[in-house]
Design an enzyme around this catalytic site. Sequence first.
Site, mmCIF file in Angstrom:
data_model
loop_
_atom_site.group_PDB
_atom_site.id
_atom_site.type_symbol
_atom_site.label_atom_id
_atom_site.label_comp_id
_atom_site.label_asym_id
_atom_site.label_seq_id
_atom_site.Cartn_x
_atom_site.Cartn_y
_atom_site.Cartn_z
ATOM 1 N N ARG A 1 -11.725 -1.983 19.035
ATOM 2 C CA ARG A 1 -12.409 -3.269 18.486
ATOM 3 C C ARG A 1 -13.502 -3.524 19.148
ATOM 4 O O ARG A 1 -13.396 -3.349 20.516
ATOM 5 C CB ARG A 1 -11.413 -4.540 18.588
ATOM 6 C CG ARG A 1 -12.038 -5.646 17.796
ATOM 7 C CD ARG A 1 -11.936 -5.824 16.428
ATOM 8 N NE ARG A 1 -10.743 -6.181 16.091
ATOM 9 C CZ ARG A 1 -10.439 -6.048 14.668
ATOM 10 N NH1 ARG A 1 -11.222 -5.660 13.790
ATOM 11 N NH2 ARG A 1 -9.142 -5.905 14.379
ATOM 12 N N HIS B 1 -17.846 -1.624 10.561
ATOM 13 C CA HIS B 1 -17.365 -0.623 11.412
ATOM 14 C C HIS B 1 -17.976 0.411 11.523
ATOM 15 O O HIS B 1 -18.536 0.922 10.433
ATOM 16 C CB HIS B 1 -15.820 -0.401 10.512
ATOM 17 C CG HIS B 1 -14.926 -1.606 10.559
ATOM 18 N ND1 HIS B 1 -14.848 -2.712 11.288
ATOM 19 C CD2 HIS B 1 -13.817 -1.577 9.928
ATOM 20 C CE1 HIS B 1 -13.906 -3.533 11.042
ATOM 21 N NE2 HIS B 1 -13.013 -2.921 10.330
ATOM 22 N N ARG C 1 0.821 -1.312 0.092
ATOM 23 C CA ARG C 1 -0.030 -0.049 -0.057
ATOM 24 C C ARG C 1 0.834 1.237 -0.049
ATOM 25 O O ARG C 1 0.635 2.302 -0.462
ATOM 26 C CB ARG C 1 -0.874 0.066 1.322
ATOM 27 C CG ARG C 1 -2.040 -0.723 1.259
ATOM 28 C CD ARG C 1 -3.088 -0.672 2.329
ATOM 29 N NE ARG C 1 -3.985 -1.992 2.302
ATOM 30 C CZ ARG C 1 -4.476 -2.274 3.390
ATOM 31 N NH1 ARG C 1 -4.101 -1.895 4.669
ATOM 32 N NH2 ARG C 1 -5.362 -3.204 3.375
ATOM 33 N N CYS D 1 -9.801 -1.291 5.580
ATOM 34 C CA CYS D 1 -11.308 -0.975 5.512
ATOM 35 C C CYS D 1 -11.859 0.186 6.450
ATOM 36 O O CYS D 1 -12.593 0.880 5.898
ATOM 37 C CB CYS D 1 -12.141 -2.424 6.215
ATOM 38 S SG CYS D 1 -11.059 -3.120 7.547
HETATM 39 C C1 11C Z 1 -9.153 -4.744 11.134
HETATM 40 N N1 11C Z 1 -8.728 -3.178 9.614
HETATM 41 O O1 11C Z 1 -10.612 -4.346 11.291
HETATM 42 C C2 11C Z 1 -8.471 -4.344 10.034
HETATM 43 C C3 11C Z 1 -8.518 -5.409 8.798
HETATM 44 O O2 11C Z 1 -4.788 -3.689 6.269
HETATM 45 O O3 11C Z 1 -6.245 -4.934 5.394
HETATM 46 C C4 11C Z 1 -7.774 -5.104 7.609
HETATM 47 C C5 11C Z 1 -6.405 -5.137 7.633
HETATM 48 C C6 11C Z 1 -5.786 -4.705 6.333
HETATM 49 O O4 11C Z 1 -8.530 -5.534 11.838
#
Ligand code: 11C
Length: 355
Positions: free
Chosen positions: A245, A252, A99, A128
Amino acid sequence: EGYVVAILGATGAVGTRMIEQLEASTVPVAEIKLLASSRSAGQVKQFKGQDVVIEEATPDSFNGVDLVLSSAGGSVSKQLLPEAVKHGAVCVDNTSAFRMDPEVPLVIPEVNEQALYRHHGIIANPNCSTIQMVVALAPIRQQFGLVQVIVSTYQAASGAGQSALNELRTEAAAHLEGEEMAAAILPTKGDQKHYPLAFNLLPQIDVFEDDGYTHEEWKMIHETKKIMLDDMNAGEIKVTATCVRVPIAVGHGESVYFEVADRSTTAADIQAVLTQAPGVVLEDDPANQVYPQPLTAEGKRETFVGRVRPDFENPGAFNMWVVSDNLLKGAAWNAVQIAERLVADDLVRVPVEQS
Ligand code: 11C
């Protein structure tokens, strides 16, 4: 007629959705190859009603493949995607492996589709939590300028993969039965300690950097800048993030505070822009308790925005609430949407110097 498409990581939470999103896309698929680790080889999945046997992914798997959609983890992407490119395949990679490589476009089609024209064989799909925030902020930035962003996330267990989602379900069932919860995956496989997510909140997504931020927070900051500052005369945007989380399965949520350059902007101006913005659905009617929620966003391709309101103290500053299906717009759909644009713009070809 059409392309030979390979899905790398076809058995995961994102890979299975890549299959479904591809089935429902405009990409003409002449042949599908489903690739995964040796553990999953031999399993059978369906594509458009046909059985497809999953094959072990090796460098030779990409013989004759035109397009790869990849979500099998960063180390698999690092190892196999350069091989796929050598075989002439264009790769859309959902991992973080490439990326931040300046040669690799990091693309959200609604925001910086033009970056696809600079690809050398690999195109990166952003994280995401980055995607849904930038889908909402980019049209605001285009209209009013964007000075600063402060985001706090509420991220679903499925972001950490199918195994983390299974762990949440097992923990929840155990807790409701009055039993001990045993955590072995979350907050992240990459760290030493594990804590239950059920009936809990974990302010750690991915590993910690030396500066005290998590790698997820680092991604939100740096990916956001790479995508939004992709255009000419882009200027600067200040971005900071806290990623948490939460014990839900899919979708999300993000509380986003932002300041625009045009300090005379009103909340109605922001809402008007969001109503027109590609990929955005405005769900903002507090009088009728209408606002985005993960349960109602699940299974949808759009990014949902609500609770748009001005800050009391700072002119030009606003708060909003952004929700999207992290496995679709946050991953599988964004990747397939990139594939659709590559097809439409005749970019499913590796530039000569790379092949
Ligand atoms: C998560 N955003 O919710 C992360 C998942 O770099 O593609 C995606 C991790 C990524 O844990």
